[in-house]
Design an enzyme around this catalytic site. Structure first.
Site, mmCIF file in Angstrom:
data_model
loop_
_atom_site.group_PDB
_atom_site.id
_atom_site.type_symbol
_atom_site.label_atom_id
_atom_site.label_comp_id
_atom_site.label_asym_id
_atom_site.label_seq_id
_atom_site.Cartn_x
_atom_site.Cartn_y
_atom_site.Cartn_z
ATOM 1 C CG ASP A 188 -1.584 1.006 1.269
ATOM 2 O OD1 ASP A 188 -2.907 0.990 0.294
ATOM 3 O OD2 ASP A 188 -1.784 2.039 2.103
ATOM 4 C CD GLU B 85 14.565 -13.578 5.848
ATOM 5 O OE1 GLU B 85 13.756 -14.058 6.245
ATOM 6 O OE2 GLU B 85 15.261 -12.484 6.000
HETATM 7 C C1 NOJ Z 1 -4.390 3.059 -0.942
HETATM 8 C C2 NOJ Z 1 -5.490 2.171 -0.749
HETATM 9 O O1 NOJ Z 1 -5.630 1.528 -1.996
HETATM 10 C C3 NOJ Z 1 -6.658 2.982 -0.148
HETATM 11 O O2 NOJ Z 1 -7.771 2.444 -0.319
HETATM 12 C C4 NOJ Z 1 -6.171 3.592 0.988
HETATM 13 O O3 NOJ Z 1 -7.193 4.425 1.460
HETATM 14 C C5 NOJ Z 1 -4.830 4.436 0.941
HETATM 15 N N1 NOJ Z 1 -3.814 3.680 0.269
HETATM 16 C C6 NOJ Z 1 -4.346 4.664 2.462
HETATM 17 O O4 NOJ Z 1 -3.868 3.409 3.016
#
Ligand code: NOJ
Ligand code: CA
Length: 543
Positions: free
Chosen positions: A202, A250
């Site tokens: 993310d 790993e």
């Molecule tokens: C990207 C994610 O896809 C989204 O849904 C989220 O709100 C933001 N990152 C923050 O984590």
């Protein structure tokens, strides 16, 4: 198909928005056992790997992207035993699972953050990003968060401010701190040990901030994402991603089992995208191409140029193409003109899935699910299972499985309603209809998996004699060629393909077409319907 390349190249990764995929216990919320019960459907579609959106304990300020425990499953999604069972059942079907790993921030309810707030002297204080405000009050800088509002929140006990690129409930971790890096590496090990084949990372661009903390000269720009060069794509990111790759290594046991990073890399240019792989290719193996994914326009020349440029620049990397996800509009709605939506959906699917590289398919895309109309979202009730409204929920409605109540998603009341017009658009109906969009996706995925040119063949740039037609070739090491022709125009046309390799014969057989066309076809006048697609195998090229 067997090859000497890692499994994650030229594959299809299906994104499951878990909350909306399949509810198993009638609470209206999709869960891990529900997903397990649908693995056969995904296998039948040809899916080889699944990215599951966050299922960890979370106060749900951002539906799971605010994690309060990285090494457990939230009760609403199941248990760790359910995860283990899912891994087993996926493996039995030859499918791999990717865990969504939220690196940039935790929840403000995570014990690490609570401890950090408990005292400026606490050893975990510096796991987060703290600053004093200026003497005349207000936050340390004028930076705005990605979701709007200040990127700083005041913590009353210490009088300091903490930084959050996203919501105030999502405090940024301080990735300079060795303790953070070690703890997060252990989180990765936890899921790799438990059978994850890798991670969707993310917001990878946001891990570091400009250490000088300058004021933003244009704080009101729309959208505020990303605030380069202050809050994203900093050079320090590379070190973290290399460390993470080393953790994955790993667990690698050969090409067939190589663990992978799929990155939400949020790059604005192809040069930035190339950088996300790492100079030595030792960072993110699969950074998503957001230059492609953010152009929701029926624009053949743009995509022709972009695809040729991307393939040239990433010739030694794996491009990752997609349009839809849980933060975007659904492509059926975004590209559709209200008349030809199904034909256009076939076209965007063929363009995405048949390029060299890995493609992402967002749940429901394969049956042409539409966005929830704005008014229906506004009327949808809030409650325990839907604690807050978010415009992105328009693309997160329950999966449409069959003609049963709530489209077979749940026996209870779904956390988010289906669009009123979902009608007979569901998996069961489309599986029964060989001409459906579901079967079109299945055929494309099969070509990508099994056809020697379309599986791993190099990109062969071509052009058409009509500006509405996008065309590219794929060519395997032994010279087998496949051509992909996409008519982005509203008019039918006959098109000539230019730039074919020497020795290509004048005609081609038809591997797949929408609508169907007869074979053989002359390559100097291929007939294409409005938004028509033809996938051709020229004759004679091997001669
Ligand atoms: C990207 C994610 O896809 C989204 O849904 C989220 O709100 C933001 N990152 C923050 O984590
Ligand atoms: Ca449930």
């Amino acid at each position: 198909m067997t090859s000497a390349a890692p499994w994650w190249q030229d594959t299809v990764i299906y994104q499951v928005y878990l909350r909306s995929f399949q509810d198993s216990n009638g609470d209206g919320i999709g869960d891990l056992p529900g997903l397990a019960s649908r693995l056969d459907d995904l296998r039948d579609l040809g899916v080889q790997a699944i990215w599951i959106t966050p299922f960890f304990p979370s106060p749900n300020a951002d539906f799971g992207y605010d994690v309060s425990d990285y090494c457990d499953v939230a009760p609403e999604y199941g248990t760790l035993a359910d995860w283990d069972a899912l891994v087993r059942q996926a493996r039995q079907r030859g499918m791999r699972l990717l865990v969504d790993f939220v690196l940039n921030h935790t929840s403000d309810q995570h014990p690490w953050f609570r401890e950090a707030c408990s005292s400026p002297q606490h050893p975990r204080r510096d796991w987060y990003v703290w600053r004093d405000g200026p003497p005349d009050g207000g936050p340390p800088t004028n930076w705005r968060s990605v979701f709007g509002g200040p990127a700083w929140t005041h913590e009353p006990r210490s009088g300091q401010w903490y930084y959050h690129a996203f919501l105030p409930q999502q405090p940024d971790l301080n990735w300079h701190h060795p303790g953070v890096r070690a703890a997060m590496a252990d989180v990765a090990r936890f899921w790799l040990r438990r059978g994850a084949s890798g991670f969707r990372l993310d917001a990878t661009a946001f891990l570091f901030e400009d250490p000088a903390w300058p004021d933003d000269p244009d704080p009101d720009r729309q959208p505020p994402w990303p605030l380069q060069p202050f809050n994203s794509n900093r050079p320090e990111n590379h070190g973290v991603l290399r460390e993470l790759r080393a953790v994955l290594a790993e667990f690698n046991a050969g090409f067939d089992d190589e663990r992978v990073l799929l990155g939400e890399s949020c790059t604005d240019t192809l040069a930035e995208l190339r950088a996300a792989y790492g100079e030595q290719g030792d960072e993110i193996q699969l950074p998503m191409n957001f230059v492609y994914a953010r152009h929701w326009q029926r624009d053949a020349p743009f995509f022709q140029r972009l695809i040729d440029d991307t393939q040239a620049l990433l010739h030694d990397r794996t491009p990752v193409s997609f349009f839809s996800n849980h933060d975007h509009w659904r492509q059926w709605s975004a590209f559709g003109d209200g008349v030809h939506n199904d034909a256009i959906a076939r076209l965007t699917a063929a363009m995405t899935l048949l390029q060299r590289g890995t493609a992402l398919v967002y749940y429901g895309e394969e049956i042409g699910m539409a966005d929830l109309p704005e008014a229906e979202l506004a009327a949808a009730p809030l409650g325990l299972s839907r604690p807050r409204a978010d415009p992105r929920d328009r693309a997160r409605t329950p999966m449409q499985w069959d003609a049963g109540p709530h489209a077979g998603f749940s026996l209870g009341t779904p956390w988010l309603p289906l669009p009123r017009t979902w009608g007979d658009r569901h998996v069961a109906a489309q599986r029964a209809d060989p001409h459906s969009l579901w079967h079109w996706y299945r055929a494309l995925i099969a070509l990508k998996r099994d056809d020697p040119a379309l599986h791993a063949g190099a990109h062969w740039p071509l052009h058409a004699d009509q500006s509405s037609v996008l065309v590219f070739g794929r060519r395997s090491a032994d010279g087998t060629l496949a051509l992909v022709l996409l008519n982005w125009g509203e008019q039918a046309c006959e098109v000539a393909v230019r730039g074919l390799p020497a020795g290509t014969g004048p005609t081609a057989e038809v591997l797949l077409a929408s609508p169907p066309i007869a074979a053989p076809q002359r390559l100097d006048r291929v007939p294409l319907a409005p938004y028509g697609v033809a996938v051709l195998r020229p004759q004679g090229v091997n001669a």
